[in-house]
Design a protein around this motif. Structure first.
Motif, short mmCIF file in Angstrom:
data_model
loop_
_atom_site.label_atom_id
_atom_site.label_comp_id
_atom_site.label_asym_id
_atom_site.label_seq_id
_atom_site.Cartn_x
_atom_site.Cartn_y
_atom_site.Cartn_z
N ASP A 215 0.81 -1.23 0.00
CA ASP A 215 0.00 0.00 0.00
C ASP A 215 0.84 1.28 0.00
O ASP A 215 0.29 2.36 0.22
CB ASP A 215 -0.97 0.03 1.18
N SER B 153 5.44 -3.80 -7.50
CA SER B 153 4.00 -4.04 -7.60
C SER B 153 3.63 -5.40 -7.04
O SER B 153 2.63 -5.55 -6.31
CB SER B 153 3.55 -3.93 -9.06
N LEU C 173 1.73 0.53 -4.70
CA LEU C 173 1.02 1.26 -5.74
C LEU C 173 2.08 2.03 -6.51
O LEU C 173 2.61 3.02 -6.04
CB LEU C 173 -0.01 2.21 -5.13
N HIS D 153 -2.42 -3.70 -6.39
CA HIS D 153 -2.65 -2.44 -7.08
C HIS D 153 -2.06 -2.54 -8.49
O HIS D 153 -0.89 -2.89 -8.63
CB HIS D 153 -1.98 -1.28 -6.34
#
Length: 223
Positions: free
Chosen positions: A69, A87, A92, A119
């Motif tokens: 995150d 990733s 993100l 993400h």
């Protein structure tokens, strides 16, 4: 010990066992097989060892440097390997490079992250030093990490590179930067970098001429 780590890093790369219609290289990171399409006519479309060093560090230090995150931007993403690994580790990610490299970068990122990541990463144009406030406004763009692998090489844009680091980095941003030392002019960039940033060596690989740094910005008033 360095030889063992270097050997382990280089073992993460593999090549197809048979000839394919489109050349690619394979890598094993973050529990995934990653296939990267390269181009031999452009420096930015080749996976250099510095990227492998940074990917290995991200994977083996995922608890200390937890990317889940977190907002991450990679400058000079090239083929996208570092952005893909970040990733896959839960970040993100915004992968950036010159406009002529974005097609291949987007292909590699999508191919290796679709339906695999928490993400979906973004690919965005970034020409160092150009329209930084327009495309990455300080008021709304905040990155937990800036990542760079082998962005200092024989090119005339070192001033623009330093300006880009400075613009994107907030007081709480952490820079992870893998650099291969080549020519003296480029090596002097480290000293210039230290006028704006606190720099610490995370790993050093003399056999590869590669050093992995972490950096944080100095106060704007004292830089």
């Amino acid at each position: 010990k360095e030889e063992q780590i270097v050997a382990e890093i280089m073992r993460r790369r593999f090549f197809p066992a048979f000839i394919t219609h489109k050349a690619w290289e394979g890598f094993h990171f973050a529990g995934h097989e990653i296939r990267i399409t390269e181009a031999i006519d452009c420096y930015g479309a080749v996976v250099w060892p510095s990227a492998l060093v940074l990917c290995y560090f991200l994977e083996t230090n995922s608890k200390q440097y937890n990317l889940v995150d977190k907002n991450v931007i990679e400058i000079g993403a090239g083929t996208g390997l570092v952005s893909i690994v970040a990733s896959l580790l839960g970040a993100l990610v915004t992968a950036t490079d010159l406009p002529e490299l974005l097609g291949n970068l987007q292909h590699n990122v999508l191919r290796n992250t679709k339906m695999k990541c928490k993400h979906q990463p973004h690919v965005k144009e970034l020409s160092w030093g150009v329209d930084l406030e327009k495309n990455f406004p300080r008021s709304s763009c905040h990155f937990d990490y800036i990542m760079a692998a082998d962005v200092v090489y024989h090119h005339p844009f070192l001033d623009e590179l330093l300006l880009t680091f400075d613009h994107l980095c907030k007081n709480d941003t952490l820079i992870l930067w893998a650099m291969r030392f080549r020519l003296e002019k480029e090596n002097q960039f480290v000293g210039r970098f230290q006028t704006l940033f606190n720099l610490e060596v995370l790993s050093d690989f003399p056999s590869l001429n590669i050093t992995l740094y972490k950096a944080t910005r100095k106060s704007r008033m004292t830089a």
